[in-house]
Design a protein around this motif. Structure first.
Motif, mmCIF file in Angstrom:
data_model
loop_
_atom_site.group_PDB
_atom_site.id
_atom_site.type_symbol
_atom_site.label_atom_id
_atom_site.label_comp_id
_atom_site.label_asym_id
_atom_site.label_seq_id
_atom_site.Cartn_x
_atom_site.Cartn_y
_atom_site.Cartn_z
ATOM 1 N N ARG A 29 -1.267 40.718 -13.926
ATOM 2 C CA ARG A 29 -1.943 39.306 -14.187
ATOM 3 C C ARG A 29 -3.424 39.686 -14.296
ATOM 4 O O ARG A 29 -3.991 39.010 -15.297
ATOM 5 C CB ARG A 29 -1.753 38.506 -13.471
ATOM 6 C CG ARG A 29 0.055 38.015 -13.199
ATOM 7 C CD ARG A 29 -0.086 36.780 -12.339
ATOM 8 N NE ARG A 29 -0.250 36.999 -10.879
ATOM 9 C CZ ARG A 29 0.612 37.388 -9.748
ATOM 10 N NH1 ARG A 29 1.817 37.652 -10.348
ATOM 11 N NH2 ARG A 29 0.280 37.420 -8.621
ATOM 12 N N PHE A 30 -4.036 40.623 -13.544
ATOM 13 C CA PHE A 30 -5.425 40.687 -13.517
ATOM 14 C C PHE A 30 -5.740 41.452 -14.812
ATOM 15 O O PHE A 30 -6.812 41.139 -15.653
ATOM 16 C CB PHE A 30 -5.785 41.838 -12.435
ATOM 17 C CG PHE A 30 -7.339 42.170 -12.251
ATOM 18 C CD1 PHE A 30 -8.282 41.314 -12.133
ATOM 19 C CD2 PHE A 30 -7.446 43.569 -12.741
ATOM 20 C CE1 PHE A 30 -9.563 41.683 -12.421
ATOM 21 C CE2 PHE A 30 -8.626 44.114 -12.481
ATOM 22 C CZ PHE A 30 -9.812 43.130 -12.521
ATOM 23 N N GLN A 31 -4.947 42.274 -15.299
ATOM 24 C CA GLN A 31 -5.247 42.998 -16.508
ATOM 25 C C GLN A 31 -5.121 42.078 -17.826
ATOM 26 O O GLN A 31 -6.132 42.116 -18.620
ATOM 27 C CB GLN A 31 -4.336 44.434 -16.748
ATOM 28 C CG GLN A 31 -4.606 45.198 -15.820
ATOM 29 C CD GLN A 31 -5.716 46.046 -16.017
ATOM 30 O OE1 GLN A 31 -6.043 46.378 -17.333
ATOM 31 N NE2 GLN A 31 -6.571 46.387 -15.020
ATOM 32 N N ILE A 202 -6.588 54.676 -24.196
ATOM 33 C CA ILE A 202 -5.698 54.598 -22.953
ATOM 34 C C ILE A 202 -6.684 54.920 -21.638
ATOM 35 O O ILE A 202 -6.761 56.062 -21.625
ATOM 36 C CB ILE A 202 -4.371 55.170 -22.952
ATOM 37 C CG1 ILE A 202 -3.433 54.942 -24.262
ATOM 38 C CG2 ILE A 202 -3.673 54.963 -21.808
ATOM 39 C CD1 ILE A 202 -2.244 55.650 -24.260
ATOM 40 N N SER A 203 -6.824 53.968 -21.067
ATOM 41 C CA SER A 203 -8.039 54.071 -20.082
ATOM 42 C C SER A 203 -7.657 54.028 -18.656
ATOM 43 O O SER A 203 -6.614 53.289 -18.256
ATOM 44 C CB SER A 203 -9.061 52.716 -20.256
ATOM 45 O OG SER A 203 -10.182 52.985 -19.378
ATOM 46 N N VAL A 204 -8.591 54.844 -17.822
ATOM 47 C CA VAL A 204 -8.260 54.769 -16.362
ATOM 48 C C VAL A 204 -9.170 53.620 -15.872
ATOM 49 O O VAL A 204 -8.727 52.625 -14.804
ATOM 50 C CB VAL A 204 -8.715 56.211 -15.738
ATOM 51 C CG1 VAL A 204 -8.583 56.031 -14.088
ATOM 52 C CG2 VAL A 204 -7.692 57.123 -16.341
ATOM 53 N N VAL A 209 -12.605 47.610 -14.288
ATOM 54 C CA VAL A 209 -13.302 46.826 -15.169
ATOM 55 C C VAL A 209 -12.742 46.383 -16.542
ATOM 56 O O VAL A 209 -13.200 46.965 -17.603
ATOM 57 C CB VAL A 209 -14.778 47.174 -15.351
ATOM 58 C CG1 VAL A 209 -15.683 47.096 -14.061
ATOM 59 C CG2 VAL A 209 -14.926 48.765 -15.649
ATOM 60 N N PRO A 210 -11.617 45.927 -16.477
ATOM 61 C CA PRO A 210 -11.035 45.761 -17.891
ATOM 62 C C PRO A 210 -11.568 45.180 -19.093
ATOM 63 O O PRO A 210 -11.823 45.509 -20.057
ATOM 64 C CB PRO A 210 -9.590 45.221 -17.559
ATOM 65 C CG PRO A 210 -9.847 44.315 -16.219
ATOM 66 C CD PRO A 210 -10.895 45.116 -15.422
ATOM 67 N N TYR A 287 -22.422 47.972 -9.336
ATOM 68 C CA TYR A 287 -21.966 47.484 -10.502
ATOM 69 C C TYR A 287 -21.486 45.965 -10.025
ATOM 70 O O TYR A 287 -20.745 45.007 -10.702
ATOM 71 C CB TYR A 287 -20.519 48.262 -11.228
ATOM 72 C CG TYR A 287 -21.210 49.160 -12.015
ATOM 73 C CD1 TYR A 287 -20.886 48.907 -13.287
ATOM 74 C CD2 TYR A 287 -21.356 50.584 -11.374
ATOM 75 C CE1 TYR A 287 -21.387 49.833 -14.239
ATOM 76 C CE2 TYR A 287 -21.476 51.299 -12.449
ATOM 77 C CZ TYR A 287 -21.645 51.315 -13.930
ATOM 78 O OH TYR A 287 -21.819 52.250 -14.759
ATOM 79 N N GLY A 288 -21.961 45.687 -8.537
ATOM 80 C CA GLY A 288 -21.382 44.474 -8.107
ATOM 81 C C GLY A 288 -19.936 44.197 -8.001
ATOM 82 O O GLY A 288 -19.406 43.056 -7.950
ATOM 83 N N LEU A 289 -19.193 45.223 -8.062
ATOM 84 C CA LEU A 289 -17.721 45.077 -7.594
ATOM 85 C C LEU A 289 -17.444 45.082 -6.375
ATOM 86 O O LEU A 289 -16.277 44.789 -6.018
ATOM 87 C CB LEU A 289 -17.028 46.407 -8.352
ATOM 88 C CG LEU A 289 -17.328 46.531 -9.692
ATOM 89 C CD1 LEU A 289 -16.737 47.771 -10.400
ATOM 90 C CD2 LEU A 289 -16.494 45.352 -10.437
ATOM 91 N N ILE A 290 -18.143 45.456 -5.427
ATOM 92 C CA ILE A 290 -17.802 45.171 -3.961
ATOM 93 C C ILE A 290 -19.069 44.482 -3.333
ATOM 94 O O ILE A 290 -20.397 44.655 -3.864
ATOM 95 C CB ILE A 290 -17.570 46.367 -3.063
ATOM 96 C CG1 ILE A 290 -18.642 47.584 -3.310
ATOM 97 C CG2 ILE A 290 -16.215 46.989 -3.704
ATOM 98 C CD1 ILE A 290 -18.473 48.810 -2.410
#
Length: 290
Positions: A29-31, A202-204, A209-210, A287-290
């Motif tokens: 769902r997040f993706q 095809i990304s990791v 950060v989709p 990156y403001g991710l945490i």
């Protein structure tokens, strides 16, 4: 069908070692909420090498069931052709839209053997196949001449190119049939790969950060090179952090630190070193991710 950004989605685990099925659904769902158009379960990033047969198919089944918009490209590669055929047929029965099949690893087949391997898979299913070329893990490279032969096989629809060889990617993109798609298999090379003819990645890093990777790929496909360069430059430190240890150790750790479903690894993969974990945390924080 295959242009755009695909996420090589992780397989979240519970503390008891079982697949975290609810967590996997949350990640799907997040993706989708962040614009991802393709999901690739049971690839390298999904720890497919440590999933047993039933787990492998269960992961595919969950992703197919939960995905409402994204196409599901199920990882079904194996170094035994018979096993790859079996997994591919089962994934098709579960509703996968396409397959990602890695070149046979460890065996180091000749180019003729590689062609026969993929002919057997393509002859057994009715959905498209993306060949996965990653010499660093398989021990052998599918060169441009061999890949162009396979591009003529009905059902072989594209290649995930992770050889790191831009000249090889360019040669394939220039001479393959128009309906054959080259995809970058390396986040660090998405822009140059697309510049020589790839249609996406095809990304990791899109696990975390989709939206950023989607924007980058859209810019490249729209010919907005300066915008793509800017977006790519912004991503460089984060991409580097995702590969400071063997994939998927950093990306699964990043998701865990971000509070998203992830869980433990299956041996022989293990937790990252404290020094690398500290470095990863600093990058995610920047990156403001945490």
């Amino acid at each position: 069908m295959f242009s755009g950004c695909a996420t090589a989605i992780i397989t979240p685990m519970r503390r008891d070692g079982a697949i975290d099925e609810d967590g996997l659904r949350e990640l799907v769902r997040f993706q989708e909420d962040n614009g991802i158009s393709m999901l690739v379960p049971c690839g390298t990033t999904g720890e497919s090498a440590t999933l047993d047969y039933q787990e492998h198919l269960r992961v595919i089944e969950i992703v197919v069931d939960e995905a409402k918009r994204a196409r599901v490209v199920a990882g079904t590669g194996a170094n035994a052709t018979s096993e790859a055929v079996h997994l591919s047929k089962a994934a098709q029965d579960l509703g996968a839209h396409a397959l990602l099949s890695v070149s046979p690893y460890y065996n180091k087949p000749t180019p003729a053997g590689v062609v026969k391997h993929f002919e057997a898979i393509a002859g057994a299913v009715d959905i498209p196949i993306i060949v996965y070329n990653i010499p660093s893990r398989t021990g052998s490279n599918i060169n441009a001449a061999t890949m162009l032969k396979m591009a003529e096989i009905p059902g072989i629809a594209g290649v995930k190119e992770a050889s790191g060889d831009l000249a090889q990617m360019a040669a394939i993109a220039a001479s393959a049939p128009k309906d054959f798609t080259v995809l970058s298999g390396d986040d660090a090379l998405t822009v140059p790969a697309m510049a020589v003819g790839a249609k996406g990645v095809i990304s990791v890093v899109s696990n975390i950060v989709p939206d950023r990777v989607v924007s980058l790929v859209k810019a490249m496909n729209a010919g907005k090179l300066e915008e793509a360069r800017r977006l790519n430059a912004d991503l460089i430190p984060l991409v580097a952090a995702m590969f400071i240890e063997t994939n998927p150790i950093p990306v699964k750790t990043a998701l865990r630190v971000m509070g998203k479903p992830s869980g433990p690894f299956r041996l022989p993969l293990c937790d990252m070193s404290e020094a690398n974990l500290d470095s990863l945390r600093k990058t995610l924080s920047s990156y403001g991710l945490i």
